[in-house]
Design a protein around this motif. Structure first.
Motif, PDB file in Angstrom:
ATOM      1  N   TRP A 103      47.750  52.678  50.847  1.00  0.00           N
ATOM      2  CA  TRP A 103      48.541  52.650  49.806  1.00  0.00           C
ATOM      3  C   TRP A 103      49.897  52.437  49.765  1.00  0.00           C
ATOM      4  CZ3 TRP A 103      52.395  55.541  47.325  1.00  0.00           C
ATOM      5  CH2 TRP A 103      52.557  55.453  45.966  1.00  0.00           C
ATOM      6  N   MET A 104      50.672  52.855  50.783  1.00  0.00           N
ATOM      7  CA  MET A 104      52.220  52.781  51.171  1.00  0.00           C
ATOM      8  C   MET A 104      52.425  51.505  51.535  1.00  0.00           C
ATOM      9  SD  MET A 104      54.032  55.358  50.847  1.00  0.00           S
ATOM     10  CE  MET A 104      55.417  55.107  51.814  1.00  0.00           C
ATOM     11  N   ASP A 113      48.144  42.469  53.900  1.00  0.00           N
ATOM     12  CA  ASP A 113      47.173  42.394  55.041  1.00  0.00           C
ATOM     13  C   ASP A 113      47.068  43.566  55.864  1.00  0.00           C
ATOM     14  OD1 ASP A 113      46.457  39.456  54.871  1.00  0.00           O
ATOM     15  OD2 ASP A 113      48.181  38.952  55.867  1.00  0.00           O
ATOM     16  N   GLY A 114      48.248  44.335  56.009  1.00  0.00           N
ATOM     17  CA  GLY A 114      48.158  45.639  56.610  1.00  0.00           C
ATOM     18  C   GLY A 114      47.259  46.795  55.645  1.00  0.00           C
ATOM     19  N   ALA A 115      47.678  46.529  54.581  1.00  0.00           N
ATOM     20  CA  ALA A 115      46.962  47.441  53.488  1.00  0.00           C
ATOM     21  C   ALA A 115      45.576  47.190  53.605  1.00  0.00           C
ATOM     22  CB  ALA A 115      47.614  47.006  52.121  1.00  0.00           C
ATOM     23  N   GLY A 135      44.522  58.561  45.063  1.00  0.00           N
ATOM     24  CA  GLY A 135      43.852  58.807  43.438  1.00  0.00           C
ATOM     25  C   GLY A 135      43.315  57.334  42.880  1.00  0.00           C
ATOM     26  N   GLU A 136      43.640  56.350  43.490  1.00  0.00           N
ATOM     27  CA  GLU A 136      43.275  54.921  42.870  1.00  0.00           C
ATOM     28  C   GLU A 136      41.871  54.306  43.418  1.00  0.00           C
ATOM     29  OE1 GLU A 136      46.692  52.373  41.223  1.00  0.00           O
ATOM     30  OE2 GLU A 136      47.660  53.675  42.925  1.00  0.00           O
ATOM     31  N   ASP A 137      41.128  53.764  42.816  1.00  0.00           N
ATOM     32  CA  ASP A 137      39.962  53.255  43.245  1.00  0.00           C
ATOM     33  C   ASP A 137      40.288  52.123  44.428  1.00  0.00           C
ATOM     34  OD1 ASP A 137      37.027  52.555  43.003  1.00  0.00           O
ATOM     35  OD2 ASP A 137      37.810  50.700  42.661  1.00  0.00           O
ATOM     36  N   ILE A 138      39.489  52.241  45.680  1.00  0.00           N
ATOM     37  CA  ILE A 138      39.693  51.140  46.457  1.00  0.00           C
ATOM     38  C   ILE A 138      39.621  49.837  46.305  1.00  0.00           C
ATOM     39  CG2 ILE A 138      37.710  51.551  47.704  1.00  0.00           C
ATOM     40  CD1 ILE A 138      38.929  51.718  50.385  1.00  0.00           C
ATOM     41  N   ASP A 139      38.646  49.406  45.514  1.00  0.00           N
ATOM     42  CA  ASP A 139      38.374  48.144  45.409  1.00  0.00           C
ATOM     43  C   ASP A 139      39.446  47.473  44.400  1.00  0.00           C
ATOM     44  OD1 ASP A 139      36.285  47.487  46.775  1.00  0.00           O
ATOM     45  OD2 ASP A 139      34.939  48.758  45.520  1.00  0.00           O
ATOM     46  N   PHE A 140      40.226  48.452  43.371  1.00  0.00           N
ATOM     47  CA  PHE A 140      41.150  48.186  42.522  1.00  0.00           C
ATOM     48  C   PHE A 140      42.353  47.765  43.564  1.00  0.00           C
ATOM     49  CE2 PHE A 140      45.059  49.294  40.471  1.00  0.00           C
ATOM     50  CZ  PHE A 140      45.220  48.399  39.338  1.00  0.00           C
ATOM     51  N   LEU A 141      42.440  48.581  44.543  1.00  0.00           N
ATOM     52  CA  LEU A 141      43.717  48.403  45.268  1.00  0.00           C
ATOM     53  C   LEU A 141      43.597  47.040  46.122  1.00  0.00           C
ATOM     54  CD1 LEU A 141      44.329  52.023  46.467  1.00  0.00           C
ATOM     55  CD2 LEU A 141      45.835  50.586  44.833  1.00  0.00           C
ATOM     56  N   ARG A 142      42.282  46.915  46.466  1.00  0.00           N
ATOM     57  CA  ARG A 142      42.066  45.716  47.421  1.00  0.00           C
ATOM     58  C   ARG A 142      42.343  44.397  46.402  1.00  0.00           C
ATOM     59  NH1 ARG A 142      36.995  47.382  51.505  1.00  0.00           N
ATOM     60  NH2 ARG A 142      36.122  47.921  49.626  1.00  0.00           N
ATOM     61  N   GLY A 143      41.971  44.449  45.384  1.00  0.00           N
ATOM     62  CA  GLY A 143      42.125  43.448  44.271  1.00  0.00           C
ATOM     63  C   GLY A 143      43.577  43.085  44.100  1.00  0.00           C
ATOM     64  N   GLU A 144      44.362  44.393  44.021  1.00  0.00           N
ATOM     65  CA  GLU A 144      45.783  44.171  43.800  1.00  0.00           C
ATOM     66  C   GLU A 144      46.437  43.330  45.170  1.00  0.00           C
ATOM     67  OE1 GLU A 144      49.468  46.974  41.822  1.00  0.00           O
ATOM     68  OE2 GLU A 144      47.604  47.946  42.911  1.00  0.00           O
ATOM     69  N   CYS A 145      45.850  43.659  46.050  1.00  0.00           N
ATOM     70  CA  CYS A 145      46.395  43.234  47.471  1.00  0.00           C
ATOM     71  C   CYS A 145      46.213  41.791  47.287  1.00  0.00           C
ATOM     72  CB  CYS A 145      45.586  43.640  48.783  1.00  0.00           C
ATOM     73  SG  CYS A 145      46.351  45.392  49.194  1.00  0.00           S
ATOM     74  N   TYR A 146      44.814  41.265  47.214  1.00  0.00           N
ATOM     75  CA  TYR A 146      44.501  39.750  46.976  1.00  0.00           C
ATOM     76  C   TYR A 146      45.256  39.200  45.863  1.00  0.00           C
ATOM     77  CZ  TYR A 146      40.859  40.174  50.573  1.00  0.00           C
ATOM     78  OH  TYR A 146      40.219  40.221  51.713  1.00  0.00           O
ATOM     79  N   PHE A 147      45.733  39.524  44.811  1.00  0.00           N
ATOM     80  CA  PHE A 147      46.445  39.170  43.640  1.00  0.00           C
ATOM     81  C   PHE A 147      47.852  38.959  44.304  1.00  0.00           C
ATOM     82  CE2 PHE A 147      49.705  39.431  40.439  1.00  0.00           C
ATOM     83  CZ  PHE A 147      49.212  38.707  39.369  1.00  0.00           C
TER      84      PHE A 147
END
Length: 278
Positions: A103-104, A113-115, A135-147
């Motif tokens: 998350w950080m 990539d690190g995230a 507190g955030e869904d892991i797949d939401f965060l991965r989607g945000e990374c790819y965005f």
């Protein structure tokens, strides 16, 4: 008079001695969890850092001490020292601290990539649960990374999985916003509109969705609908996604809404002039 001075000296000596004993107890002898809570309470202070250093010396595998000590450094923007400590917390207890580390890296460092590496590793360690880093869904965060990586197809896959994880009515509204943005970037304007509309079905006060849908309508020549939604984006700007410490990847600002609104107002006059000339 001399007797009084001696009494005062003895009193202050005893007071200092008592204070020293109390400080020794709370910094080095009290139960581990009590000292951790006290150091946490005074996070970032010299006393707090000293207490964490003693805790780490006495309990080298105490991952929470490394983690909590890192927070003050990361809040100050000293990410080199902060991640030095956070990485040690992850080494000692990856299941607990990998999520925060990822998350950080996403929110503070834009190290996509690190995230993703941290999120994927965490996911592999917890196969029977859906993780929620900070507190955030892991797949939401991965989607945000790819965005952030502009890999919109991968982002769409993870964002849709996040919605499945949380169910349509309970999913993070910005999962739909990001889906709309991804489709928009891919040139799929009609699909983009339908995704932004899913966000607005959850709440009509999402300025990011109104702004995105306005731009999509403008691209397919639906200027009146674009005007309708840009006005709603302006009206609801106070409800935008924002944070005191971070700028989000999909964050919007009033000035860009107003610029787009003005561009929509100018287009009809240009068209009329052209028709008159013809």
């Amino acid at each position: 008079m001399k007797t009084f001075i001696k009494i005062i000296k003895v009193f202050f000596t005893l007071l200092f001695f008592s204070f020293s004993i109390i400080m020794l107890y709370y910094t080095a002898l009290a139960p581990k969890i009590d000292r951790f809570k006290l150091a946490e309470e005074f996070q970032g202070s010299y006393l707090s850092q000293t207490m964490f250093d003693i805790l780490k010396m006495q309990h080298p595998d105490y991952s929470d001490a490394y983690f909590e000590q890192s927070v003050a450094f990361n809040k100050r923007g000293d990410y080199a020292k902060g991640f030095e400590l956070l990485d040690k917390a992850v080494d000692h207890n990856p299941k607990i601290h990998l999520g925060y580390s990822g998350w950080m890296k996403l929110r503070k460092l834009r190290d996509y990539d690190g995230a993703l590496s941290d999120f994927d590793r965490l996911d592999s360690l917890t196969p029977n649960s859906i993780d929620a880093p900070w507190g955030e869904d892991i797949d939401f965060l991965r989607g945000e990374c790819y965005f952030g990586k502009k890999n919109y197809h991968e982002a769409i896959g993870f964002l849709n999985q996040s919605i499945i994880n949380q169910k349509e009515d309970w999913a993070d509204v910005h999962a739909f916003v990001y889906l709309g943005l991804c489709e928009y970037e891919l040139g799929n304007y009609e699909k983009s509109i339908s995704e932004f509309q899913r966000a607005l079905n959850q709440s009509d006060h999402v300025p990011e969705a109104h702004f995105g849908i306005a731009k999509a309508y403008q691209n397919i020549g639906e200027t009146e609908k674009a005007k309708e939604h840009i006005l709603k984006a302006e009206e609801n700007i106070g409800s935008k996604r924002e944070d005191s410490y971070d700028e989000f990847l999909n964050e919007i600002y009033l000035n860009e809404i107003l610029d787009f609104k003005q561009s929509l107002e100018e287009k009809p006059s240009i068209k009329k002039t052209t028709d008159h000339q013809l």
